[in-house]
Motif scaffolding. Structure first.
Motif, PDB file in Angstrom:
ATOM      1  N   ARG A  13     -73.013  23.633  42.748  1.00  0.00           N
ATOM      2  CA  ARG A  13     -73.304  22.283  42.265  1.00  0.00           C
ATOM      3  C   ARG A  13     -72.095  21.695  41.536  1.00  0.00           C
ATOM      4  O   ARG A  13     -71.691  20.554  41.782  1.00  0.00           O
ATOM      5  CB  ARG A  13     -74.514  22.315  41.328  1.00  0.00           C
ATOM      6  N   ARG A  14     -71.498  22.481  40.647  1.00  0.00           N
ATOM      7  CA  ARG A  14     -70.364  21.984  39.860  1.00  0.00           C
ATOM      8  C   ARG A  14     -69.128  21.753  40.730  1.00  0.00           C
ATOM      9  O   ARG A  14     -68.391  20.783  40.524  1.00  0.00           O
ATOM     10  CB  ARG A  14     -70.052  22.960  38.727  1.00  0.00           C
ATOM     11  N   ILE A  15     -68.896  22.645  41.672  1.00  0.00           N
ATOM     12  CA  ILE A  15     -67.741  22.474  42.563  1.00  0.00           C
ATOM     13  C   ILE A  15     -67.878  21.202  43.386  1.00  0.00           C
ATOM     14  O   ILE A  15     -66.943  20.404  43.510  1.00  0.00           O
ATOM     15  CB  ILE A  15     -67.597  23.699  43.492  1.00  0.00           C
ATOM     16  N   LEU A  16     -69.058  20.995  43.950  1.00  0.00           N
ATOM     17  CA  LEU A  16     -69.268  19.840  44.824  1.00  0.00           C
ATOM     18  C   LEU A  16     -69.301  18.524  44.056  1.00  0.00           C
ATOM     19  O   LEU A  16     -69.107  17.468  44.640  1.00  0.00           O
ATOM     20  CB  LEU A  16     -70.565  20.022  45.620  1.00  0.00           C
ATOM     21  N   GLN A  17     -69.528  18.598  42.750  1.00  0.00           N
ATOM     22  CA  GLN A  17     -69.559  17.384  41.933  1.00  0.00           C
ATOM     23  C   GLN A  17     -68.215  17.058  41.294  1.00  0.00           C
ATOM     24  O   GLN A  17     -68.067  16.032  40.650  1.00  0.00           O
ATOM     25  CB  GLN A  17     -70.627  17.513  40.838  1.00  0.00           C
ATOM     26  N   GLN A  18     -67.226  17.921  41.471  1.00  0.00           N
ATOM     27  CA  GLN A  18     -65.905  17.657  40.896  1.00  0.00           C
ATOM     28  C   GLN A  18     -65.295  16.406  41.527  1.00  0.00           C
ATOM     29  O   GLN A  18     -65.291  16.269  42.750  1.00  0.00           O
ATOM     30  CB  GLN A  18     -64.974  18.848  41.117  1.00  0.00           C
ATOM     31  N   PRO A  19     -64.792  15.479  40.727  1.00  0.00           N
ATOM     32  CA  PRO A  19     -64.182  14.256  41.275  1.00  0.00           C
ATOM     33  C   PRO A  19     -63.048  14.585  42.240  1.00  0.00           C
ATOM     34  O   PRO A  19     -62.171  15.391  41.943  1.00  0.00           O
ATOM     35  CB  PRO A  19     -63.643  13.557  40.015  1.00  0.00           C
ATOM     36  N   GLY A  20     -63.105  13.975  43.414  1.00  0.00           N
ATOM     37  CA  GLY A  20     -62.056  14.174  44.398  1.00  0.00           C
ATOM     38  C   GLY A  20     -62.106  15.500  45.126  1.00  0.00           C
ATOM     39  O   GLY A  20     -61.248  15.780  45.967  1.00  0.00           O
ATOM     40  N   GLN A  21     -63.103  16.322  44.841  1.00  0.00           N
ATOM     41  CA  GLN A  21     -63.205  17.636  45.489  1.00  0.00           C
ATOM     42  C   GLN A  21     -63.668  17.472  46.932  1.00  0.00           C
ATOM     43  O   GLN A  21     -64.671  16.824  47.201  1.00  0.00           O
ATOM     44  CB  GLN A  21     -64.196  18.516  44.728  1.00  0.00           C
ATOM     45  N   ARG A  22     -62.935  18.058  47.856  1.00  0.00           N
ATOM     46  CA  ARG A  22     -63.273  17.952  49.275  1.00  0.00           C
ATOM     47  C   ARG A  22     -63.625  19.310  49.868  1.00  0.00           C
ATOM     48  O   ARG A  22     -63.775  19.446  51.077  1.00  0.00           O
ATOM     49  CB  ARG A  22     -62.104  17.324  50.038  1.00  0.00           C
ATOM     50  N   ALA A  23     -63.739  20.304  49.019  1.00  0.00           N
ATOM     51  CA  ALA A  23     -64.048  21.643  49.512  1.00  0.00           C
ATOM     52  C   ALA A  23     -65.443  21.696  50.113  1.00  0.00           C
ATOM     53  O   ALA A  23     -66.355  20.993  49.670  1.00  0.00           O
ATOM     54  CB  ALA A  23     -63.940  22.653  48.375  1.00  0.00           C
ATOM     55  N   ARG A  24     -65.599  22.529  51.118  1.00  0.00           N
ATOM     56  CA  ARG A  24     -66.908  22.813  51.697  1.00  0.00           C
ATOM     57  C   ARG A  24     -67.345  24.175  51.176  1.00  0.00           C
ATOM     58  O   ARG A  24     -66.528  25.090  51.060  1.00  0.00           O
ATOM     59  CB  ARG A  24     -66.817  22.849  53.220  1.00  0.00           C
ATOM     60  N   VAL A  25     -68.621  24.296  50.847  1.00  0.00           N
ATOM     61  CA  VAL A  25     -69.133  25.536  50.272  1.00  0.00           C
ATOM     62  C   VAL A  25     -69.969  26.286  51.304  1.00  0.00           C
ATOM     63  O   VAL A  25     -70.914  25.740  51.872  1.00  0.00           O
ATOM     64  CB  VAL A  25     -69.982  25.260  49.014  1.00  0.00           C
ATOM     65  N   LEU A  26     -69.597  27.544  51.535  1.00  0.00           N
ATOM     66  CA  LEU A  26     -70.336  28.417  52.432  1.00  0.00           C
ATOM     67  C   LEU A  26     -70.895  29.558  51.587  1.00  0.00           C
ATOM     68  O   LEU A  26     -70.148  30.354  51.027  1.00  0.00           O
ATOM     69  CB  LEU A  26     -69.406  28.957  53.523  1.00  0.00           C
ATOM     70  N   MET A  27     -72.224  29.602  51.460  1.00  0.00           N
ATOM     71  CA  MET A  27     -72.864  30.575  50.587  1.00  0.00           C
ATOM     72  C   MET A  27     -73.087  31.890  51.319  1.00  0.00           C
ATOM     73  O   MET A  27     -73.349  31.920  52.519  1.00  0.00           O
ATOM     74  CB  MET A  27     -74.218  30.055  50.088  1.00  0.00           C
ATOM     75  N   LEU A  28     -72.984  32.973  50.567  1.00  0.00           N
ATOM     76  CA  LEU A  28     -73.254  34.309  51.085  1.00  0.00           C
ATOM     77  C   LEU A  28     -74.527  34.825  50.434  1.00  0.00           C
ATOM     78  O   LEU A  28     -74.683  34.740  49.212  1.00  0.00           O
ATOM     79  CB  LEU A  28     -72.087  35.238  50.765  1.00  0.00           C
ATOM     80  N   THR A  29     -75.445  35.323  51.235  1.00  0.00           N
ATOM     81  CA  THR A  29     -76.737  35.720  50.694  1.00  0.00           C
ATOM     82  C   THR A  29     -77.203  37.029  51.306  1.00  0.00           C
ATOM     83  O   THR A  29     -76.608  37.559  52.236  1.00  0.00           O
ATOM     84  CB  THR A  29     -77.791  34.620  50.957  1.00  0.00           C
ATOM     85  N   THR A  30     -78.284  37.558  50.741  1.00  0.00           N
ATOM     86  CA  THR A  30     -78.947  38.738  51.273  1.00  0.00           C
ATOM     87  C   THR A  30     -80.404  38.388  51.492  1.00  0.00           C
ATOM     88  O   THR A  30     -80.867  37.316  51.105  1.00  0.00           O
ATOM     89  CB  THR A  30     -78.824  39.928  50.291  1.00  0.00           C
TER      90      THR A  30
END
Length: 220
Positions: A69-86
């Motif tokens: 949530r915090r990464i995607l809300q960073q101003p100007g952040q264009r990173a895509r988030v790929l989550m790892l789960t079990t």
């Protein structure tokens, strides 16, 4: 050609090192940073500006959900988030998709699939492990359609609603173009408008919204 910059976040040293070895064996992938907890992942995402963040959903200090949530809300952040789960963490899947994660992979994903998933996410596509998709769909078959979310669809024109339904059924732009007798460029424009009007980041969120609103069902 510039490589795809990746940030790896996992609290287990061996897992992080394993992911680094897998990714850096590919000519077009570069691990620019590693984080051992969610808070560090947020800080490094701001400092290094990666293209893709591989983020474990269960981490100390700050869990993967809040870190995403915090990464995607960073101003100007264009990173895509790929989550790892079990298998035991499915309760977090839907919330992560709603906040903008581009997909989920299981931690035992084969090396070649991991690299391909990073490339796909960097290119703007969405990734869901089949078992995660199945359980996400099952969740929505057990609850009534959300009326508040369904009202969002009133923003769409009739043509855009057609596009949305096909999008939610997993059709590619090429397949949608064939079914509706439209050009691929036209379909791409419609898809972009649909996502923008509904406030969605990508196709994965469109699928989640479609099941939440009852627009599509597993039988389809």
């Amino acid at each position: 050609m510039n490589g795809i910059r990746v940030l790896v976040a996992d609290d287990q040293d061996l897992v992080r090192r394993g992911f680094r070895l897998i990714l850096e064996a590919e000519d077009d992938l570069e691990v620019v940073a590693e984080a051992e907890d969610g808070a560090r992942a947020v800080t490094l995402a701001l400092e290094t500006r990666p293209d893709v963040v591989l983020l474990d959903i269960r981490m100390p200090v700050l869990d993967g959900l809040e870190a995403a949530r915090r990464i995607l809300q960073q101003p100007g952040q264009r990173a895509r988030v790929l989550m790892l789960t079990t298998f035991d963490l499915d309760e977090y899947v839907y919330e992560a998709l709603r906040i903008g994660a581009s997909g989920f992979l299981l931690k035992d994903t084969p090396p070649e699939h991991l690299a391909a998933a990073v490339r796909a996410v960097a290119a703007g596509e969405s990734i869901l492990a089949p078992s995660v998709t199945a359980r996400m769909i099952a969740r929505f078959t057990r609850q009534p359609p959300a009326q508040d979310a369904r009202r969002l669809l009133d923003r769409l024109t009739p043509r855009e609603q057609e596009i949305f339904v096909l999008l939610a059924r997993g059709r590619s732009n090429q397949e949608i173009a064939g079914e509706l007798f439209l050009g691929e460029t036209t379909v791409k424009t419609h898809v972009s408008r649909v996502l923008a009007k509904l406030g969605l980041r990508d196709r994965v969120q469109a699928v989640a919204l479609a099941y939440e609103t009852g627009v599509v069902s597993p039988a389809e």
